[in-house]
Design an enzyme around this catalytic site. Structure first.
Site, mmCIF file in Angstrom:
data_model
loop_
_atom_site.group_PDB
_atom_site.id
_atom_site.type_symbol
_atom_site.label_atom_id
_atom_site.label_comp_id
_atom_site.label_asym_id
_atom_site.label_seq_id
_atom_site.Cartn_x
_atom_site.Cartn_y
_atom_site.Cartn_z
ATOM 1 N N TYR A 119 -5.791 11.890 -1.390
ATOM 2 C CA TYR A 119 -4.635 11.205 -0.806
ATOM 3 C C TYR A 119 -3.330 11.811 -1.325
ATOM 4 C CZ TYR A 119 -1.516 7.220 0.245
ATOM 5 O OH TYR A 119 -0.497 6.422 0.691
ATOM 6 N N ASP A 128 -6.971 9.168 19.352
ATOM 7 C CA ASP A 128 -7.212 9.711 18.016
ATOM 8 C C ASP A 128 -6.207 10.823 17.778
ATOM 9 O OD1 ASP A 128 -8.080 10.860 15.666
ATOM 10 O OD2 ASP A 128 -10.158 11.130 16.307
ATOM 11 N N LEU A 132 2.027 -1.518 7.563
ATOM 12 C CA LEU A 132 3.335 -0.906 7.734
ATOM 13 C C LEU A 132 3.606 -0.532 9.183
ATOM 14 C CD1 LEU A 132 3.478 1.395 4.594
ATOM 15 C CD2 LEU A 132 5.172 -0.351 5.159
ATOM 16 N N LYS A 149 -0.525 13.636 0.986
ATOM 17 C CA LYS A 149 0.830 13.109 1.070
ATOM 18 C C LYS A 149 1.863 14.115 0.556
ATOM 19 C CE LYS A 149 0.189 9.070 2.907
ATOM 20 N NZ LYS A 149 0.626 8.853 4.317
#
Length: 302
Positions: A170, A72, A17, A174
Site C-alpha cells: 500500500y 473496473d 471517502l 501510494k
C-alpha cells in the site's frame, strides 16, 4: 455551489471517502458519476452495483444529478467506458477524482506476490488508466478549440509519504501515485488541466480497525475528526474553478486540518568537483545528514 454544473467522476464512490466526495460535489452543484464495484474491503467477492446506486439515490434526494458506474477502472476498457459514460450522460467531463482502493496488509516477509499485485493494480493502475482516458478526452477537446478547465484529484496517503509498517504494498502504491501526480501535472498543463493529490486521514472500511484500537469514539455533539466528510470540502474545492493554477501539489487532510506536504526537495549538498573516493565519504555524508535533520518517523515504527 462552487462546482455548479461541473461534471465529476469519483472512483470508489460507493462508501467511505468516495461516497463523501460524491455527496459534497452534489451539494456544490456538480453532476456526478458514481463509480464503484461494490466488492469487499480487500477487493474480493462478487461485484455488485448496490453501493453505487445507493449513492446515486442519495444525490437525487438532494436534488442533484448522478449516474452509477460499475466499471473496473483497473482495466483499460473499464476506464475508457467510465470516461465515456460521463461524456455521454452529461455532455462533458470537468473533474476526475481517483479514489478507489483496498488493503491487503502484511509484513513484508509474509506478503505474497498476489497481495502485492492486487494492491498495485487497484491503487496505481486504477489511477493511471482513468487519468489516461480523461487526459485523452481533454486533449481532444483542447485541440478542437473547445475550452477546457479541468481538474484531477488523486488519492495518496500518509503511508505513501512517510511509510507504514505492515503496509509495504500500500505504501509503495501510494508513493507511486505522488510520482504519477507530478508527471501528469507537468504533461497535462498544456491542455489547461491541473493535477493534485490528497493524503487523507479518515475512518473508513479500510481504517476503522486501526482507529478503533488507537482512538476513542467522539462523544455526542463532539467534532468527529475522523469522519470522511471532513476531507471532502478540500476535494470539492480542488475540483472547482477556484483552484485554477494550483497543480502538482499534495495536501494532507485530517479533521479540520489542511497541510501542504513538503516532500522531496534538494537539501544539503557537497560537491567535490571530481569523483569521490569511498573512504572520503564518512565525514561528508555524516555532515550532510546532520545539516538535513531527521526524517519524520514511519507510521507504526514507534
Amino acid at each position: 455551489m462552487i462546482c455548479k454544473d461541473r461534471v465529476v467522476v469519483v472512483t470508489g464512490a460507493g462508501r467511505g471517502l468516495g461516497r463523501a466526495h460524491a455527496l459534497e460535489f452534489a451539494r456544490q452543484g456538480a453532476k456526478v458519476v458514481v463509480n464503484d464495484l461494490g466488492v469487499a474491503r480487500d477487493g474480493t467477492g462478487e461485484a455488485t452495483e448496490g453501493p453505487a446506486h445507493d449513492v446515486v439515490k442519495e444525490i437525487e434526494q438532494l436534488g442533484g444529478q448522478a449516474v452509477a458506474s460499475p466499471h473496473d477502472i483497473a482495466t483499460d476498457d473499464g476506464a475508457a467506458a467510465l470516461i465515456a459514460l460521463a461524456v455521454e450522460t452529461f455532455g462533458r467531463l470537468d473533474v476526475l477524482v481517483n479514489n478507489a482502493g483496498f488493503l491487503r496488509d502484511r509484513m513484508l516477509i509474509n506478503l505474497s506476490e498476489d497481495e502485492w499485485d492486487a494492491v498495485m493494480r487497484v491503487h496505481l493502475k486504477g489511477h493511471f488508466l482513468p487519468l489516461k482516458h480523461a487526459g485523452q478526452y481533454w486533449r481532444a477537446e483542447s485541440k478542437a478549440g473547445r475550452p477546457v478547465d479541468a481538474r484531477v484529484i488523486n488519492t495518496s496517503s500518509g503511508a505513501g509519504l512517510l511509510g507504514s509498517v505492515g503496509q509495504g504494498n500500500y505504501s509503495a502504491a501510494k508513493a507511486g501515485i505522488v510520482g504519477l501526480t507530478l508527471v501528469a501535472s507537468a504533461e497535462m498543463g498544456r491542455y489547461n488541466v491541473t493535477v493534485n493529490a490528497i493524503a487523507p486521514a479518515a475512518r473508513t472500511r479500510m481504517t476503522e480497525e486501526v482507529f478503533a484500537q488507537t482512538m476513542a469514539a467522539p462523544a455526542e455533539g463532539e467534532f468527529d475528526a475522523m469522519a470522511p466528510e471532513n476531507v471532502s470540502p478540500l476535494v470539492a474545492w480542488l475540483g472547482s474553478t477556484q483552484s485554477k493554477g494550483i497543480t502538482g501539489r499534495v495536501f494532507e487532510a485530517e479533521g479540520g486540518k489542511i497541510c501542504v506536504m513538503d516532500a522531496f526537495r534538494h537539501g544539503p549538498t557537497a560537491d567535490k568537483g571530481a569523483r569521490w573516493d569511498p573512504a572520503e565519504l564518512t565525514p561528508v555524508i555524516t555532515g550532510l545528514l546532520e545539516e538535513a535533520g531527521n526524517p519524520e518517523p514511519v507510521y507504526g515504527a514507534g
